[in-house]
Motif scaffolding. Structure first.
Motif, PDB file in Angstrom:
ATOM      1  N   LYS A 121       0.823  -1.215   0.000  1.00  0.00           N
ATOM      2  CA  LYS A 121       0.000   0.000   0.000  1.00  0.00           C
ATOM      3  C   LYS A 121       0.855   1.263   0.000  1.00  0.00           C
ATOM      4  O   LYS A 121       0.344   2.360   0.172  1.00  0.00           O
ATOM      5  N   ASP A 122       2.140   1.076  -0.196  1.00  0.00           N
ATOM      6  CA  ASP A 122       3.061   2.211  -0.217  1.00  0.00           C
ATOM      7  C   ASP A 122       3.193   2.714  -1.649  1.00  0.00           C
ATOM      8  O   ASP A 122       3.725   2.021  -2.512  1.00  0.00           O
ATOM      9  N   CYS A 123       2.733   3.937  -1.919  1.00  0.00           N
ATOM     10  CA  CYS A 123       2.751   4.485  -3.281  1.00  0.00           C
ATOM     11  C   CYS A 123       4.163   4.521  -3.867  1.00  0.00           C
ATOM     12  O   CYS A 123       4.352   4.338  -5.076  1.00  0.00           O
ATOM     13  N   GLU A 124       5.150   4.758  -3.007  1.00  0.00           N
ATOM     14  CA  GLU A 124       6.522   4.880  -3.498  1.00  0.00           C
ATOM     15  C   GLU A 124       7.081   3.561  -4.018  1.00  0.00           C
ATOM     16  O   GLU A 124       8.115   3.552  -4.674  1.00  0.00           O
ATOM     17  N   GLN A 125       6.420   2.438  -3.689  1.00  0.00           N
ATOM     18  CA  GLN A 125       6.860   1.162  -4.244  1.00  0.00           C
ATOM     19  C   GLN A 125       6.827   1.203  -5.776  1.00  0.00           C
ATOM     20  O   GLN A 125       7.633   0.563  -6.439  1.00  0.00           O
ATOM     21  N   CYS A 126       5.890   2.002  -6.331  1.00  0.00           N
ATOM     22  CA  CYS A 126       5.811   2.161  -7.790  1.00  0.00           C
ATOM     23  C   CYS A 126       6.270   3.559  -8.211  1.00  0.00           C
ATOM     24  O   CYS A 126       7.070   3.690  -9.153  1.00  0.00           O
ATOM     25  N   HIS A 127       5.760   4.538  -7.540  1.00  0.00           N
ATOM     26  CA  HIS A 127       5.970   5.922  -7.974  1.00  0.00           C
ATOM     27  C   HIS A 127       7.244   6.510  -7.355  1.00  0.00           C
ATOM     28  O   HIS A 127       7.191   7.431  -6.537  1.00  0.00           O
ATOM     29  N   HIS A 128       8.349   5.937  -7.771  1.00  0.00           N
ATOM     30  CA  HIS A 128       9.652   6.388  -7.277  1.00  0.00           C
ATOM     31  C   HIS A 128      10.689   6.067  -8.350  1.00  0.00           C
ATOM     32  O   HIS A 128      10.638   4.991  -8.963  1.00  0.00           O
ATOM     33  N   PRO A 129      11.630   6.980  -8.606  1.00  0.00           N
ATOM     34  CA  PRO A 129      12.624   6.754  -9.673  1.00  0.00           C
ATOM     35  C   PRO A 129      13.412   5.462  -9.514  1.00  0.00           C
ATOM     36  O   PRO A 129      13.856   4.876 -10.501  1.00  0.00           O
ATOM     37  N   ASP A 130      13.609   5.005  -8.271  1.00  0.00           N
ATOM     38  CA  ASP A 130      14.399   3.793  -8.038  1.00  0.00           C
ATOM     39  C   ASP A 130      13.528   2.558  -7.799  1.00  0.00           C
ATOM     40  O   ASP A 130      13.998   1.564  -7.249  1.00  0.00           O
ATOM     41  N   SER A 131      12.271   2.598  -8.204  1.00  0.00           N
ATOM     42  CA  SER A 131      11.368   1.464  -7.993  1.00  0.00           C
ATOM     43  C   SER A 131      11.882   0.213  -8.703  1.00  0.00           C
ATOM     44  O   SER A 131      12.251   0.250  -9.882  1.00  0.00           O
ATOM     45  N   GLY A 132      11.874  -0.887  -7.956  1.00  0.00           N
ATOM     46  CA  GLY A 132      12.301  -2.157  -8.547  1.00  0.00           C
ATOM     47  C   GLY A 132      11.206  -2.839  -9.336  1.00  0.00           C
ATOM     48  O   GLY A 132      11.438  -3.876  -9.964  1.00  0.00           O
ATOM     49  N   PHE A 133      10.003  -2.270  -9.326  1.00  0.00           N
ATOM     50  CA  PHE A 133       8.886  -2.883 -10.033  1.00  0.00           C
ATOM     51  C   PHE A 133       9.046  -2.812 -11.549  1.00  0.00           C
ATOM     52  O   PHE A 133       8.343  -3.505 -12.277  1.00  0.00           O
ATOM     53  N   PHE A 134       9.947  -1.941 -12.034  1.00  0.00           N
ATOM     54  CA  PHE A 134      10.062  -1.719 -13.476  1.00  0.00           C
ATOM     55  C   PHE A 134      11.430  -2.129 -14.030  1.00  0.00           C
ATOM     56  O   PHE A 134      11.821  -1.709 -15.102  1.00  0.00           O
ATOM     57  N   GLU A 135      12.144  -2.956 -13.256  1.00  0.00           N
ATOM     58  CA  GLU A 135      13.472  -3.379 -13.707  1.00  0.00           C
ATOM     59  C   GLU A 135      13.397  -4.491 -14.751  1.00  0.00           C
ATOM     60  O   GLU A 135      14.292  -4.648 -15.561  1.00  0.00           O
ATOM     61  N   ASN A 136      12.323  -5.301 -14.699  1.00  0.00           N
ATOM     62  CA  ASN A 136      12.158  -6.406 -15.644  1.00  0.00           C
ATOM     63  C   ASN A 136      11.018  -6.084 -16.608  1.00  0.00           C
ATOM     64  O   ASN A 136       9.874  -5.879 -16.184  1.00  0.00           O
ATOM     65  N   VAL A 137      11.346  -6.047 -17.895  1.00  0.00           N
ATOM     66  CA  VAL A 137      10.354  -5.701 -18.919  1.00  0.00           C
ATOM     67  C   VAL A 137      10.352  -6.797 -19.982  1.00  0.00           C
ATOM     68  O   VAL A 137      11.418  -7.214 -20.458  1.00  0.00           O
ATOM     69  N   LEU A 138       9.168  -7.254 -20.340  1.00  0.00           N
ATOM     70  CA  LEU A 138       9.026  -8.290 -21.363  1.00  0.00           C
ATOM     71  C   LEU A 138       8.053  -7.814 -22.431  1.00  0.00           C
ATOM     72  O   LEU A 138       6.995  -7.261 -22.121  1.00  0.00           O
ATOM     73  N   VAL A 139       8.420  -8.039 -23.694  1.00  0.00           N
ATOM     74  CA  VAL A 139       7.531  -7.755 -24.818  1.00  0.00           C
ATOM     75  C   VAL A 139       6.845  -9.067 -25.191  1.00  0.00           C
ATOM     76  O   VAL A 139       7.517 -10.078 -25.432  1.00  0.00           O
ATOM     77  N   LEU A 140       5.503  -9.065 -25.220  1.00  0.00           N
ATOM     78  CA  LEU A 140       4.733 -10.281 -25.483  1.00  0.00           C
ATOM     79  C   LEU A 140       4.045 -10.201 -26.833  1.00  0.00           C
ATOM     80  O   LEU A 140       3.449  -9.187 -27.175  1.00  0.00           O
ATOM     81  N   ILE A 141       4.128 -11.298 -27.587  1.00  0.00           N
ATOM     82  CA  ILE A 141       3.413 -11.436 -28.861  1.00  0.00           C
ATOM     83  C   ILE A 141       2.372 -12.527 -28.680  1.00  0.00           C
ATOM     84  O   ILE A 141       2.703 -13.674 -28.342  1.00  0.00           O
ATOM     85  N   ASP A 142       1.115 -12.217 -28.882  1.00  0.00           N
ATOM     86  CA  ASP A 142       0.026 -13.165 -28.655  1.00  0.00           C
ATOM     87  C   ASP A 142       0.094 -14.336 -29.630  1.00  0.00           C
ATOM     88  O   ASP A 142       0.191 -14.158 -30.843  1.00  0.00           O
ATOM     89  N   ARG A 143       0.073 -15.540 -29.058  1.00  0.00           N
ATOM     90  CA  ARG A 143      -0.029 -16.761 -29.853  1.00  0.00           C
ATOM     91  C   ARG A 143      -1.265 -17.497 -29.371  1.00  0.00           C
ATOM     92  O   ARG A 143      -1.267 -18.084 -28.292  1.00  0.00           O
ATOM     93  N   SER A 144      -2.298 -17.493 -30.151  1.00  0.00           N
ATOM     94  CA  SER A 144      -3.582 -18.021 -29.710  1.00  0.00           C
ATOM     95  C   SER A 144      -3.543 -19.523 -29.443  1.00  0.00           C
ATOM     96  O   SER A 144      -4.376 -20.044 -28.718  1.00  0.00           O
TER      97      SER A 144
END
Length: 681
Positions: A581-604
């Motif tokens: 419930k801590d906003c800074e977990q996401c809304h902070h320049p050093d947030s670890g929530f955005f260190e891993n990024v994956l691009v997904l292509i839908d395969r039905s």
């Protein structure tokens, strides 16, 4: 004194009737004490009531007894506890069986164990089949020499002397074969007039070998060979299905061994299901082209306990009947399972339609025959109602997804179930039972959560708001881009999924459509996205791919969603007190929530295609247009937007300040103008 008087009276009666008995019978060959005993025991009405209320006849036919091998032996030779001095006496007998066991002990006085074991099978019966006593086979008083006894018996009657009793033959693998033959059932069979040795050719009234077999299967194959004596291959192979069974040498598996009826009579007397179970209640299997063997055994108890108990076999198996049994072949068990599941569609249209929208069906259609189908989850004959046991669904899913079970058991959902709370979520509660969706489609899982947790926007808005904005729509913005598990599975690792969407349809753009648009194959598609082939997608490459599709007339966007990194973590849902419930977990320049990024292509027809992206794709100016649907204030700051924001802020502050300054500086000039207009100096 009274007892002595009884003896005197008894002797008087015996002496009185003895002359008449001797003259009227042909028992002169009997011993004297036997003739004396028959003074009373020749009375057909002489009986004794036993302790278990059975009635034991005490009548002895003197003429018949005189003809037996024991005719010259006095009664006291066997009845050692009875003499003229102590008889009649009150003797307690529990039952006929108990009396027979006691009488058998007397036999051993003359017939030693070694003698009784000379005949192999006789030895087996008296040493291993403990429940059978001597009088049960040989009788008590009318015992003949074995050779003479055999002459008076037919072959079948001779065999049934022993085989009418319950006893078994053990196989080497510890299985047991019942050897009892029900005489009434055998007399009603088609083989009633055939002697036992016609089939059991190794046996006769003078020869009874004791054989051993590894297993029931080996014994069955051996017994079946006797059938070929009368039933030729040509006759046996007239029916294709029957022909396939014949090749496995298992006649007795279907037809039985001693209760065989004529086929026409058997068909006429059996209902449809019972007719099918004639064979399918036995251990039969079907061989696939792959060499796999599929059991076609149907356990009647399971069928009667299922939701299909009132259905006839032919209502599902429409190609089969009493008169028709086609022989089909399949490449594998998996192919058979897929084909047989199509039968469910005729009655379960709604469930079938939902299933055809699922990832499971997509995988089957894509060639994965091991993917779940109707019978794979519900079974084929022991089909139970899905609502009978809530944990049944978990058990079924664990057949393929057992790696998810431990994480589910660590959740508050499982804890609630163990506490007995109703409607606690199981697999199908979130993933649906038939139209199972890909777990990366966060919105689908979100909808599943909201199915139980109502008014979440209002509830979350109590803390998830940014003053002065306190509208529920502010919380809803988070629900569109953040998976519930991302906050409610607090110890999990997070990842940002960038799924390619078609702006026109608002749905993921399928890979197969991408391949058609770009006229390429799957491998080439990945190379066209990852231009430098380094295994990761950077911001310029994302922009180039966006521009390539735009040049083909396709407008797309990458929808960003924050989720947990592994499926197991999505099940470890904690209570609301432990949620993030801590906003800074996401809304902070050093947030670890955005260190891993994956691009997904839908395969039905399978899991989405996954490409690793560099974290800076969320912060680059190249991403302003392609990732227009995902922007987290204070964390994923696109620098250009930050500069523009600063310029806007500076401009917003500078304009009023400049305006006020200009007014102050120009106030004298404005005063002169007012004076001129008013005629003042």
């Amino acid at each position: 004194m009274i007892y002595q008087n009884k003896i005197v009276i008894s002797l008087f009666i015996v002496l009185l009737i003895f002359p008449f008995y001797v003259s009227a019978s042909k028992s002169s060959a009997l011993s004297e004490d036997a003739q004396l005993c028959l003074g009373c025991h020749s009375d057909k009405n002489l009986t004794k009531e036993l302790e278990n209320k059975e009635t034991l006849s005490l009548y002895i036919n003197g003429d018949e007894f005189a003809k037996t091998i024991h005719g010259q032996i006095g009664c006291a030779g066997c009845h050692t506890d009875i003499s003229m001095e102590n008889h009649p006496q009150i003797k307690k007998i529990a039952s006929k069986k108990a009396y027979s066991v006691e009488a058998s002990q007397v036999c051993t006085m003359c017939h030693a164990l070694d003698e009784k074991q000379k005949q192999t099978f006789h030895g087996y019966m008296i040493t291993r089949v403990k429940k059978i006593t001597c009088p049960e086979c040989h009788g008590a008083h009318y015992i003949k020499k074995v050779a003479e006894w055999k002459k008076g018996l037919g072959e079948i009657r001779y065999c049934l002397t022993c085989h009418k009793y319950e006893f078994t033959m053990p196989f080497l693998n510890k299985e047991l074969l019942p050897l009892r033959v029900d005489e009434a059932v055998f007399k009603a069979s088609v083989h009633a007039d055939i002697g036992c040795t016609s089939c059991h050719s190794d046996f006769s009234m003078n020869k009874h070998p004791v054989r051993t077999f590894k297993s029931r299967e080996e014994y069955t194959a051996e017994a079946t060979r006797a059938c070929r004596i009368c039933h030729t291959d040509e006759q046996l192979r007239k029916n294709p299905a029957h022909s396939a069974l014949v090749s496995r040498d298992n006649c007795v598996e279907c037809h039985g061994s001693h209760d065989i009826k004529r086929i026409a009579a058997e068909k006429a007397g059996l209902k449809e299901n019972q007719y099918c179970l004639t064979c399918h209640s036995r251990r039969l299997s079907m061989t696939m082209k792959s060499g796999e063997r599929l059991s076609v055994l149907v356990i009647e108890k399971d069928l009667l306990g299922s939701v299909h108990a009132n259905l006839k076999c032919i209502e599902c198996h429409t190609d089969f009947s009493k008169a028709k049994h086609p022989l089909r072949t399949f490449a594998s068990v998996a192919e058979y399972t897929v084909v047989s599941s199509v039968l469910c569609n005729r009655c379960h249209e709604t469930a079938s339609s939902a299933y055809q929208r699922s990832i499971h069906y997509s995988q089957v259609k894509g060639g994965n025959l091991d993917a779940p189908v109707c019978t794979g989850c519900h079974g084929s004959h022991a089909v139970a109602k899905a609502t009978v046991n809530r944990t049944l669904g978990i058990t079924l899913c664990n057949k393929c997804h057992k790696d998810m079970n431990s994480s589910y058991e660590a959740s508050i959902h499982y804890e609630a179930m163990m506490m007995g709370k109703e409607n606690t979520p199981t697999c199908a509660s979130c993933h649906k039972a038939h139209d199972v969706q890909i777990t990366t489609m966060t919105t689908k899982i979100k909808d599943a959560c909201f199915g139980c947790h109502k008014d979440m926007a209002k509830i979350h808005n109590k803390w998830l708001w940014n003053p002065p904005i306190s509208l529920p729509s502010f919380a809803e913005l988070h629900f569109d881009t953040v998976a519930c598990a991302a906050c409610h599975s607090p110890d999990s690792n997070r990842v940002v999924h960038l799924m390619l969407y078609d702006r026109k349809t608002g749905k993921p753009l399928p890979e197969e459509e991408l391949l058609k648009i770009l006229e390429t194959d799957r491998d080439s598609l990945m190379r066209r996205i990852d231009i430098d082939s380094d295994g990761t997608i950077d911001a310029p490459e994302l922009w180039n791919f966006f521009k390539l599709l735009y040049s083909q007339g396709v407008t797309v966007t990458f929808m960003g969603k924050v989720d947990v990194s592994k499926a197991e973590e999505a099940h470890k849902i904690a209570g609301k007190t432990k949620a993030v419930k801590d906003c800074e977990q996401c809304h902070h320049p050093d947030s670890g929530f955005f260190e891993n990024v994956l691009v997904l292509i839908d395969r039905s027809s399978a899991k989405p295609g996954v490409l690793t992206a560099q974290p800076d794709v969320l912060n680059s100016a190249f991403s302003i247009i392609p990732i227009s649907k995902f922007y987290a204030l204070g964390s994923t700051n696109i620098r250009l937007l930050d500069i523009l924001f600063i310029v806007a802020v500076i401009g917003g502050v500078a304009v009023p300040i400049g305006h006020i300054t200009l007014r102050i500086v120009t106030s004298p000039i404005r005063s002169l103008r007012r004076m001129k207009k008013g005629g003042k100096k």
